[in-house]
Every structure is written in structure tokens, then in C-alpha cells.
Design a protein around this motif. Sequence first.
Motif, mmCIF file in Angstrom:
data_model
loop_
_atom_site.group_PDB
_atom_site.id
_atom_site.type_symbol
_atom_site.label_atom_id
_atom_site.label_comp_id
_atom_site.label_asym_id
_atom_site.label_seq_id
_atom_site.Cartn_x
_atom_site.Cartn_y
_atom_site.Cartn_z
ATOM 1 N N GLN A 194 -18.931 28.052 -9.312
ATOM 2 C CA GLN A 194 -18.716 27.471 -7.991
ATOM 3 C C GLN A 194 -17.248 27.066 -7.798
ATOM 4 O O GLN A 194 -16.939 25.991 -7.281
ATOM 5 C CB GLN A 194 -19.641 26.261 -7.778
ATOM 6 N N TYR A 201 -18.727 21.528 -3.136
ATOM 7 C CA TYR A 201 -19.983 21.644 -3.869
ATOM 8 C C TYR A 201 -20.220 20.347 -4.641
ATOM 9 O O TYR A 201 -19.279 19.745 -5.176
ATOM 10 C CB TYR A 201 -19.916 22.831 -4.831
ATOM 11 N N SER A 220 -24.067 23.292 -1.719
ATOM 12 C CA SER A 220 -22.867 23.999 -1.283
ATOM 13 C C SER A 220 -22.691 23.725 0.216
ATOM 14 O O SER A 220 -23.539 24.105 1.023
ATOM 15 C CB SER A 220 -22.995 25.498 -1.532
ATOM 16 N N ASN A 241 -27.655 27.867 -9.786
ATOM 17 C CA ASN A 241 -26.748 28.711 -10.563
ATOM 18 C C ASN A 241 -27.377 29.035 -11.918
ATOM 19 O O ASN A 241 -27.862 28.137 -12.613
ATOM 20 C CB ASN A 241 -25.417 27.986 -10.802
ATOM 21 N N ASP A 250 -26.187 33.271 -8.731
ATOM 22 C CA ASP A 250 -26.668 32.115 -7.978
ATOM 23 C C ASP A 250 -27.671 32.538 -6.914
ATOM 24 O O ASP A 250 -27.665 33.672 -6.446
ATOM 25 C CB ASP A 250 -25.515 31.315 -7.364
#
Length: 499
Positions: A194, A201, A220, A241, A250
Motif C-alpha cells: 500500500q 491508508y 483505503s 492485502n 489485494d
Amino acid sequence: MKTFLTSLLLFAITICTAQVKETSLKVTISNEYKDKVKSKDILSIASLEDGTTGIIRNSKKDLLFDIFDSNLNKVDSKQIESHRKETYVGDLFYGNEMKLFTVYAPKKDERVLYCHTLNLITKKHTKQELFKATVDKKQSLFGSRKNHNTNFSLSPNQEYFTIATDNVTKKKNSYTVYVFNAKTLELVFSKKYQESEEKYYTHNSLFVDNKGIVYSLGKSYKKGRSKKKLNGDANYSFVLNKISKNSTEDLIIELGDNHIKTLTISSGLDNINLVGFYSEKNTNRIKGGCTFSVNKNTLSLENTNKQVLPKAVFEDLYRKKAAERKNKKNKELSNFYIDYVITDTDNSTYVIAEEFYITTNYVSTGVNTGYYQNVYHYDDILILKFTHEGKISWGRSIFKKDNVPSYNVFLKDNKLHLIFNSGKRLTEKKDGRVKASKGFLESTSLFDFEYSSNGEVLNTKIQDNKGNTTFIPFYGNFNTGKFIMSSTGRRKKVFMMLE
């Protein structure tokens, strides 16, 4: 004055004492022992099958490691010097060893993660550096969660543990997972995920499986950091994830018209199960419970369940007519935060949450002078049980008022026990509801609310605290079939064991 006394008498007459039985749990209280240094906070408690118990606490300058025998008599004690810039961030327990993790900040942009190990058999203590990291000035390694233990996870076979850290800078979001060999503490792999200069996030939950594959769940944000868009829709999606040594995948879980403040991983055999609460109004409310079942191998969403709160939840909290009205109209609760997620032997999942909010009072200190102070409210408790298929089996709640975090919960012999201190007597309202709160100048008692597998509740008392030692369930811990908690006080200590 006569009117006030008359009102007070009438109020007293309308209050009844709820029927409370003695707890079915076996209660053991240890001998008192004295500490050489003052200590208040309990960081970790763990027990072996033979009753040997380890307790780790902190003082102003040191970490305190104590070991007790099966009768809770202290048999070993270690006082380990701790740097003033070294702070506790999490703990794990497996085998015969307690692992305590601390972060040391030697510089504004440098962080060092240490693992303290206490072996309950050999009584040996070791301290090992796990890794170093560079951060923005004054940035925390675990900045996205107040509950640091959501950043640590042990695999079911106890061969791996993983740690998730935040590496957020002014220009970029970046997150890293570290997977370690649980026996040797050697690093198996670390990987960023990420990583973005545009999207924000935040981490929510963590799980590592028996192969050392990590599943990290978080939010997110689509634009900025606001929870809502201007039209009221959620401004984020949940992202699961899947992170291995060689790949990162993800799965985006869209919420549609629903608002979900927090989802938590409740691992299954073949699937990753996500449980939480949903709302149709905003992220601070609860209309019901929801679950998402994700196939671990394909990382695909296989099943979704969503159900409104059961009627019993409202009946425990409100008068009969109000409960019927709120249940009929599918009214929503507010300000609840998930504290515990527990899975039983049938792969059913219990989610326990507490109502928390802050109000402000003005305190006068004289003519035209005073100050504002925050008042913290730790009130009602919500309990939902989900079947292994993800459907709500039953739901209950506790009508409670408090100003400090006060309860703990554990599952034993297919019964859910919720332990907390409240007023000396539970108050039974005319409509049958039971209220747990402490009145002005009222002494306290330690209670056990025991829930059967089908949601029937039995209110039991462990002890009256007046004339006895007062214990703190919030800092207790349950493992190997026993729940252990400490008494209040900084030097003289006593432990209570429930089994």
C-alpha cells in the motif's frame, strides 16, 4: 428540604435489587506480596498448563518480570532497566515464553524494535533487537492504531509471527510487514505494501497463517482523509492485502450504501472471515452485524452476510415500548467500538463492543473563573454471536455506566464470561432491565455476566469489594482455562484466578 427527602424516599422505593447468584467459577486469591518499586500498569499476563504464571509490568524507569507458581506465590522477579525513550508496543505468548515488544527512539527519525523474552520454565530473560527503521521526525512505527496489538499476529501453528508497521511521511504512505521465525526470531522476509503518494491508508487488523503468508486488512481512502464524501457516501473501501515473500495481492471490498467503521479478521480453516458492524447512516452508528468470507487461495469474496440487530439487544437497553419501537424501525446504536473478537470450537465468532464517548464539563474555581474538563464515558456493552456461516446467532447487551475502561471477557466451556466492577447491587428496573452502575457513595462489587451458547444470561457475583481486595478485570488475561487479574495498589499486590 421536605420535598427533597420525599423525592429521595420515593426514588429509593422504586429501585429493586436484581437477583444475583454466586459465580460458578472457582475463585482463588493469592497471598499478598510487595514490590520493591511502584508499578501500576500490567503489560502482559500468561500461564502454563501447570499453573506457572508470568506477569510483566512497567514502572517509571524499569520493566518488571515476575514468575509465580501454581498457588500464585512469587518465585522469581527481575527488574530490567528501560530507557526513558523505550515504550511498550505489543506482546505475544507461545510455548513457554512471553514475548514483549518495545520501541526505542534514540533519535527523532530513528526507531529500534526490541523483543524481550521471558521463559517461564528456565526463568531466563533475554533482549534482542529485531530491526531498525527510519521515520519522519517524531513519527511512530505504529501510528495508525491506539491498540498496538492489532499490529502483531502469531500463526496458529506457532511457527511464525508477523509485525505490521506504518512508514507514513509527508509525501508518501508506506506500510511494511515483517515475518519472523517464532522460535529463532530470525527475519524470514519483510515487504512494503500500500505504498502511494496519493491515497491514504490506515491499518485495521492482521493475521499470519501456518505458511507465513500475511493478511493485512485496512481502509483505503479514495480522496483525502475524510470518512465521507460531500454527498454522504463513504470515502473509503476496505482492502484485504495478501503478502508473501514473493508476491503481494489485494482485494477491494466495496461498501455500497453501507458505512462500516471497523472490520476485524476472524480466521477460518480455508477462508479469511471479516466481521464487524454496519450502518446505513454514518460510520459512528450500528444497524447490525456484517461478515465477509474470502477464499484464502484465490483471494476472492465468496459470501457476504448482513443482518439487523436482534430484538434482545434493544430489550436489554430500553423500556419495553421503546425497545419494540426501536426494533420495529431498525433503529441504530451509536459510539460503539469493538474490543474483543473470540472464536469458539465450532468456529462461531463472538464480537464484543463497548459504547465510548466524551463530554465536556465546566468546573468553576471562583467568580468568573474556571476551566473545562473532559468526561470519559465507558457505557453499554454490545455482544453479537455469529455462526461459522456468518449469520447472527443471537445478540445481547448490558445496560452499563462507567467512567473508566472496566471489563474483560473470556470463553470457557462454551460459556461467555464478561467480568467487570459495578455498584454493590445490580439495579433491576420495573420493566425487568438490569442496570450496572455505581451510585453516589456506593461501594462496588465484582460481577460475572455468564452467557450460554444460545444467549441466555445469568448475572452472578464474584465478591463484594467492600472489606475485600479490589481487582481490575481490564488488565487481566485468559489462557490455559484460567483468567488472572491483579488488585489495585502500586506496592502491595494480590492476584485473583478464575477457572
